[in-house]
Design an enzyme around this catalytic site. Sequence first.
Site, PDB file in Angstrom:
ATOM      1  N   GLY A 259      47.248  60.974  40.671  1.00  0.00           N
ATOM      2  CA  GLY A 259      46.274  60.788  41.728  1.00  0.00           C
ATOM      3  C   GLY A 259      46.952  60.913  43.080  1.00  0.00           C
ATOM      4  NE  ARG A 260      42.606  59.602  47.976  1.00  0.00           N
ATOM      5  CZ  ARG A 260      41.533  59.034  47.432  1.00  0.00           C
ATOM      6  NH1 ARG A 260      41.678  58.040  46.577  1.00  0.00           N
ATOM      7  NH2 ARG A 260      40.322  59.461  47.747  1.00  0.00           N
ATOM      8  CB  ILE A 261      49.972  56.655  44.462  1.00  0.00           C
ATOM      9  CG1 ILE A 261      49.099  55.786  45.378  1.00  0.00           C
ATOM     10  CG2 ILE A 261      51.392  56.095  44.408  1.00  0.00           C
ATOM     11  CD1 ILE A 261      48.862  54.377  44.869  1.00  0.00           C
TER      12      ILE A 261
ATOM     13  NE  ARG B 239      46.306  46.597  38.993  1.00  0.00           N
ATOM     14  CZ  ARG B 239      46.562  46.582  40.297  1.00  0.00           C
ATOM     15  NH1 ARG B 239      47.803  46.775  40.722  1.00  0.00           N
ATOM     16  NH2 ARG B 239      45.602  46.397  41.176  1.00  0.00           N
TER      17      ARG B 239
ATOM     18  CD  GLU C  94      51.976  41.031  39.197  1.00  0.00           C
ATOM     19  OE1 GLU C  94      51.276  41.014  40.217  1.00  0.00           O
ATOM     20  OE2 GLU C  94      52.366  42.082  38.647  1.00  0.00           O
TER      21      GLU C  94
ATOM     22  CG  HIS D 198      51.963  43.187  42.654  1.00  0.00           C
ATOM     23  ND1 HIS D 198      51.074  42.953  41.650  1.00  0.00           N
ATOM     24  CD2 HIS D 198      51.479  44.279  43.326  1.00  0.00           C
ATOM     25  CE1 HIS D 198      50.101  43.842  41.688  1.00  0.00           C
ATOM     26  NE2 HIS D 198      50.331  44.666  42.706  1.00  0.00           N
TER      27      HIS D 198
ATOM     28  N   GLY E 274      54.456  46.386  46.548  1.00  0.00           N
ATOM     29  CA  GLY E 274      54.215  47.784  46.884  1.00  0.00           C
ATOM     30  C   GLY E 274      53.565  47.987  48.233  1.00  0.00           C
TER      31      GLY E 274
END
Length: 318
Positions: A153-155, A236, A265, A283, A285
């Site tokens: 995707g975009r990332i 994730r 998590e 986490h 990011g």
Amino acid sequence: MNKAKILVTGIIPEAGLTELKENFEVIHAPEHETRKWVLAHLSEYEGLILIGMKGDRELIDAGTNLKIITASGVGYDHIDIDYAKQKGIVVANCPKSVLVPTAEMTFALLLATVRRLHFYDKNIRQGKWVNVSKPENMGTGLQGKTLGIYGMGRIGSEVAKYAQVFGMKVIYHNRHQLASEVEKAEHVSYVDFDTLVKTSDVITLHAPALPSTTGVFNSKVFKQMKKTAYIINAARGQLINQDDLISALKNGEIAGAGLDVYETEPQVPQTLCELDNVVLAPHAGTGTLEARTETAKEASRNLISYLCDHKALNRVNE
């Protein structure tokens, strides 16, 4: 005319809420917003920015006047989007503002992992000088290596750009193959999952947590990867079977991992923390002031567009 009331849960930069406050009555006091408090007061609100709390059936039922819930980030697996749809509630996310910071974190973990920065840092702090002339103490270079992207995707596309600057070949696996002209423009090639797993020197994960993706990287997959390969996850935690990963790292089935997210998590197994071939982050990011402010602005625009103009931006429960 009375303004609609908006509840903002969790810690969020106030600078990101300026436009929201110009349009609505906004309540944001995270130190007081326990789940019990939210359940007791949610019926007063038409809009909700939901952070650090599950948007399950209990919460959705409590929001008897809710019209829209927006996550403050791209992930929305903490919200029961199907039940919200049944209740006539729009659920939105914030995919644009998280793109660059998450890609940056992915590549930071990638570099730190393949160049073994945790191992070096720990030894230096303990007063030990690591002899990097010994092969067992060396890291891995990226030029000429293959990056396998799971979830283009975009990332994933942004990470591909970074990798190509470092001279890496990029392959990817996705639910749907990109158009040939897009592949050509981005200099990437589609492969099936088995090929991705078996041929990549580094694999980065960018897929959402779905029933079809949960635990997709498991013992069987780790055994198929190169023993010299690395896996990087800033997407994730559920994508990786954590126990299987620990075993693979301990047994030398793969060379290392860089993790920003975890299956359990916020609890991280002590065994994972003790391994020298893992780089760990909490986490983080989107953990920059710039990113969190822009995410708050994007979440605000979701609410403003829907409640003022009846246009649902970034809706995820059509």
